[in-house]
Scaffold this active site. Sequence first.
Site, mmCIF file in Angstrom:
data_model
loop_
_atom_site.group_PDB
_atom_site.id
_atom_site.type_symbol
_atom_site.label_atom_id
_atom_site.label_comp_id
_atom_site.label_asym_id
_atom_site.label_seq_id
_atom_site.Cartn_x
_atom_site.Cartn_y
_atom_site.Cartn_z
ATOM 1 N N GLY A 89 -23.371 18.074 25.438
ATOM 2 C CA GLY A 89 -24.415 18.415 24.428
ATOM 3 C C GLY A 89 -25.262 17.082 24.052
ATOM 4 N N GLY A 91 -25.376 14.195 22.396
ATOM 5 C CA GLY A 91 -24.333 13.510 21.316
ATOM 6 C C GLY A 91 -25.033 12.200 20.576
ATOM 7 N N ARG A 92 -26.327 11.719 21.089
ATOM 8 C CA ARG A 92 -27.131 10.806 20.405
ATOM 9 C C ARG A 92 -28.550 11.058 20.753
ATOM 10 N NH1 ARG A 92 -26.671 5.386 24.183
ATOM 11 N NH2 ARG A 92 -26.182 6.660 26.074
ATOM 12 N N LYS A 111 -33.924 9.299 20.588
ATOM 13 C CA LYS A 111 -32.587 9.048 21.011
ATOM 14 C C LYS A 111 -31.908 7.862 20.307
ATOM 15 C CE LYS A 111 -30.633 8.033 25.520
ATOM 16 N NZ LYS A 111 -30.656 8.008 26.991
ATOM 17 N N ASP A 123 -20.746 6.824 18.319
ATOM 18 C CA ASP A 123 -21.502 6.564 17.319
ATOM 19 C C ASP A 123 -23.057 7.041 17.354
ATOM 20 O OD1 ASP A 123 -22.769 5.087 19.146
ATOM 21 O OD2 ASP A 123 -22.158 3.100 18.467
ATOM 22 N N ARG A 174 -38.785 9.866 23.127
ATOM 23 C CA ARG A 174 -39.311 10.480 24.432
ATOM 24 C C ARG A 174 -39.752 11.879 24.405
ATOM 25 N NH1 ARG A 174 -33.215 10.422 27.677
ATOM 26 N NH2 ARG A 174 -32.595 12.286 26.544
ATOM 27 N N ARG A 181 -31.148 21.221 30.983
ATOM 28 C CA ARG A 181 -30.343 20.513 32.277
ATOM 29 C C ARG A 181 -29.564 21.362 32.935
ATOM 30 N NH1 ARG A 181 -29.383 15.056 29.548
ATOM 31 N NH2 ARG A 181 -30.696 15.154 27.684
ATOM 32 N N ASP A 250 -25.199 17.012 33.898
ATOM 33 C CA ASP A 250 -25.813 16.967 32.816
ATOM 34 C C ASP A 250 -27.095 16.257 32.661
ATOM 35 O OD1 ASP A 250 -23.265 15.431 32.930
ATOM 36 O OD2 ASP A 250 -24.312 14.196 31.289
ATOM 37 N N ASN A 251 -27.255 15.460 33.633
ATOM 38 C CA ASN A 251 -28.625 14.424 33.603
ATOM 39 C C ASN A 251 -29.480 14.948 34.601
ATOM 40 O OD1 ASN A 251 -27.511 12.858 31.652
ATOM 41 N ND2 ASN A 251 -26.243 11.427 33.268
HETATM 42 P P1 AMP Z 1 -24.859 10.020 29.460
HETATM 43 O O1 AMP Z 1 -23.883 9.175 29.982
HETATM 44 O O2 AMP Z 1 -25.725 8.908 28.792
HETATM 45 O O3 AMP Z 1 -25.678 10.833 30.100
HETATM 46 O O4 AMP Z 1 -24.045 10.745 28.169
HETATM 47 C C1 AMP Z 1 -23.007 11.698 28.482
HETATM 48 C C2 AMP Z 1 -22.532 12.313 27.257
HETATM 49 O O5 AMP Z 1 -22.213 11.430 26.281
HETATM 50 C C3 AMP Z 1 -23.949 13.099 26.667
HETATM 51 O O6 AMP Z 1 -23.312 14.115 25.994
HETATM 52 C C4 AMP Z 1 -24.107 12.191 25.606
HETATM 53 O O7 AMP Z 1 -24.797 12.483 24.339
HETATM 54 C C5 AMP Z 1 -22.691 11.441 24.998
HETATM 55 N N1 AMP Z 1 -23.164 10.080 24.459
HETATM 56 C C6 AMP Z 1 -23.199 8.900 25.323
HETATM 57 N N2 AMP Z 1 -23.370 7.838 24.445
HETATM 58 C C7 AMP Z 1 -22.949 8.472 23.249
HETATM 59 C C8 AMP Z 1 -23.024 7.541 22.005
HETATM 60 N N3 AMP Z 1 -23.243 6.350 21.680
HETATM 61 N N4 AMP Z 1 -22.893 8.524 21.064
HETATM 62 C C9 AMP Z 1 -22.644 9.700 20.906
HETATM 63 N N5 AMP Z 1 -22.650 10.539 22.301
HETATM 64 C C10 AMP Z 1 -22.888 9.654 23.554
HETATM 65 MG MG MG Z 2 -26.820 12.306 29.743
#
Ligand code: AMP
Ligand code: MG
Length: 500
Positions: A89, A91-92, A111, A123, A174, A181, A250-251
């Site tokens: 989901g 997360g940020r 973001k 965080d 963005r 996704r 998820d990306n």
């Molecule tokens: P990503 O690798 O950026 O595609 O992130 C993978 C997952 O981790 C996604 O669910 C993001 O929302 C979550 N995520 C990555 N970095 C953070 C962060 N600093 N705080 C909260 N969630 C994060």
């Molecule tokens: Mg991601």
Amino acid sequence: MSFEKLSFSNQFYELGESFFSVVQATPLRDPFLLHINSNVMALLGIPMSDIESRRGLDIFSGKSSLADQPPLAMVYAGHQFGGYSPRLGDGRAMLLAQVNTDYGVLDIQLKGAGPTPYSRGADGRAVLRSSIREYLGSEAMHQLGVPSTRALCLIGSEEPVMREGIETGATVTRVAKTYIRFGHFEYFHYNGQHAEVKQLADYVIKQFLPHAINAVDKYNQLLLMTVTATAKLIAKWQSIGFAHGVMNTDNMSIIGETLDYGPYGFLDDYEPGFICNHTDQTGRYAFDQQPSIGLWNLSALAHALSSLISKDSTREILHQYEPILVDTYASLMRKKLGFITETKDDHKLCSGLLNLMAQDKVDYTVLFRRLCEFHTLDELSLSDDMKKSALIDNNSQISELFTQQDKWKTWAFDYKQRLKIENSSDIIRCDKMKKINPKFIARNYLLQKAIEKAETNKDKSDIDTLFMLLQTPFDEHPEFDDFARPPKASEKHLEISCSS
Ligand code: AMP
Ligand code: MG
């Protein structure tokens, strides 16, 4: 038009709360505006003065809201490095609003504005370093003709954020037609929520395949749309030398746009096995693995749609991926080489060049840019051997990139012979080739310099310059030749990890 006059759409909210959580942004401490993208503002119909205003800064640093509706974070799952994570989901990231525009509904996502129910203890912040990379990288891709999410504005702050050391927080706002996704479908499928899978599929069909709404095979058409768009997307990545770095499901965007810019990298030397993500120890997402990982990811999506599509249809649709990718890539590479016609040996000629470039560690972008200026000269009175040597001498700017001069000489001669079929003048061909072979790309070392300046002195001059160059990557900008050069040895192999 101003913020007040934007026309909002509620279509994602109307799906219901199985699909998201309502959230509130946590404002950044002492935010300051680093960059605004006037092109994306124009897409939305927001004037520059609005974003530059106090209200603009408040909205895009998480202090006040853009729409009447509160922001929301979407729920999704995903296969990360091959293993299934049942709940990820946003997360940020949070969806601030969906806006009706002349270009359809555009989703605005913020973001780095603090935690959500999907932060899993993290965080919810994005550091300045990774925000600059996403901001510049996504715009560079768009201007290179690669489908991508866009960036509206970049905001820095004094907010301390802990990563390997203490950094500062930032936000990227963005814009995309959707942030859905592959992992959205996986989440509901593996939870046994097949009604939600169908609801989400119908939502995507309504937005992106409106002519298929009443078709009996509408879900097959949806999968085919994603297979086609993903095949074309990855063909484009391969042709411009882009490695995504974290091709987790998820990306992967359901409409085949480049999404979530993390430890991505543009090739400097042509190195097929290039791994841009320092964390990717097995090279699962190496540059030359991207086409096959694309299919792996599509198979995961197809599995998540298995309550809607028969096994036979799924197999048939997935089989279309490879030929679409191969044809798109071949066509792009022919254009890069300056061919309008097609011959059966083009593939051999192209792979011959790439093999030689790999052996001689030739810079991918510089080679193709210089190849635009290839002189074909035809001295009929000379022997073949003399012609080859003359060809090398007259193309010294390209020849100097290779160490194996004999092999290069042979290739250049074959290339010249092939160009005869084109019957094109060197000048006209050069002009066309320079519209597909960029001079400026978002090289890691350039991004790193821009980041260091912004981090140490709040100096945004390199962000401004890079943004301008990446908006017009095919133009010469001779005064900025230094931004087109390959990295020096000391500027190579920066370690870029998932930490952002
Ligand atoms: P990503 O690798 O950026 O595609 O992130 C993978 C997952 O981790 C996604 O669910 C993001 O929302 C979550 N995520 C990555 N970095 C953070 C962060 N600093 N705080 C909260 N969630 C994060
Ligand atoms: Mg991601």
